[in-house]
Write an enzyme that holds these catalytic residues in place. Structure first.
Site: not given
Length: 301
Positions: A44, A111, A227, A282
């Site tokens: 994403l 994603q 994350d 992340h």
């Protein structure tokens, strides 16, 4: 006529010659080994330019590898519906697969890991050897992250279902895998993507999709407790909340126990790998060298 004579090699000449032969040896070895092409699919709000470091890691440890970072659905376009993205990425990577006699490897981030599952489920003649899912919300997403606050400032995790579980919401990628543990029935009945991939809703193609998915030789699930985006972080390894928001690990999840789409089979085959690393936020999974060396490198054969 003067005779021809040679000068003994100096140490620097010897060192240079040794380096040259070393480079030649590596190139010959790489050609002989023939590393499988690597296809990288972003997450994403990412774009292909975000994966230069990962591409460098791969080419340093596996010289000569053909690395393709697919440049589609970048930035805000990554909010488009997941099935639309699956079809777009599928068309882009199919020629790479066709030209790879020994198969390809997938590295799919965030994603992108769910997009890759859609590709693997719906492409019957794929030749993906190893699927590396890099911090991807494989069991869904449920958390008040910065992404959520940016995308839906008027919603919190507890009320986002009002939007996501509607026909309008299902046109937004994150809603396709929004998994509210307090509104399980709505998720199952409304999710046009994740609930179908997981065979949590009746799907006439579920057996076919499972067969296709199980053509992979290895599934590597990478994630970690720091994350900060994937919520719960265990979703990256198919763990998820129950209705008390207690995390249920992969081996106790219904999709595993029922072998809904092949997880239990992969485990029985010895082809399900879980790699957890603390201390990684992340946005750094794809550019952290320790992550690469620990969780990725050895699977890119």
């Amino acid at each position: 006529m003067k005779g021809v004579h040679s000068t003994p090699p100096t140490r620097s000449m010897s060192r240079g010659s040794g380096l040259l032969w070393g480079v030649i040896g590596v190139c010959l070895w790489a050609a002989a080994v023939g590393f499988k092409p690597v296809i990288i699919i972003h997450g994403l709000f990412d774009s292909s330019g975000d994966f230069l470091t990962l591409s460098r890691f791969i080419n340093e440890s596996h010289p000569g590898t053909n690395v393709s970072v697919i440049d589609l659905f970048d930035r805000s376009s990554s909010l488009q519906p997941m099935w639309k993205q699956v079809e777009g990425f599928k068309a882009a990577i199919y020629p790479i697969m066709q030209n790879a006699e020994d198969g390809v490897n997938f590295i799919c981030y965030s994603q992108g890991g769910l997009i890759c599952r859609g590709i693997l489920a719906t492409l019957p003649d794929h030749n993906v050897h190893t699927f590396i899912s890099l911090s991807s919300p494989q069991a869904g997403q449920y958390g008040d992250t910065d992404y959520l606050k940016y995308l839906f400032p008027q919603f919190m995790k507890s009320n986002l279902f009002h939007l996501c579980y509607t026909s309008v919401g299902q046109r937004i990628s994150i809603c396709n895998y929004w998994n509210d543990p307090h509104h399980r029935d709505m998720y199952v009945n409304s999710s046009d993507y994740l609930a179908l991939l997981n065979s949590e809703r009746e799907n006439p193609k579920s057996a076919e999709w499972k067969t296709n998915f199980l053509k992979i030789k290895k599934l590597v699930l990478v994630g970690g407790p720091d994350d900060g985006v994937i919520t719960p972080w265990q979703s990256s390894q198919f763990g998820f909340y129950d209705d008390n928001e207690t995390v249920v690990e992969i081996q106790h999840q219904e999709v595993f126990l029922r072998d809904s789409f092949g997880l239990k089979t992969l485990g029985a085959r010895g082809d399900l790998v879980i790699c957890s690393m603390a201390g990684v936020q992340h946005v750094w999974w794809h550019s952290n060298e320790t992550v690469y060396q620990t969780c990725i490198d050895k699977w890119l054969q």
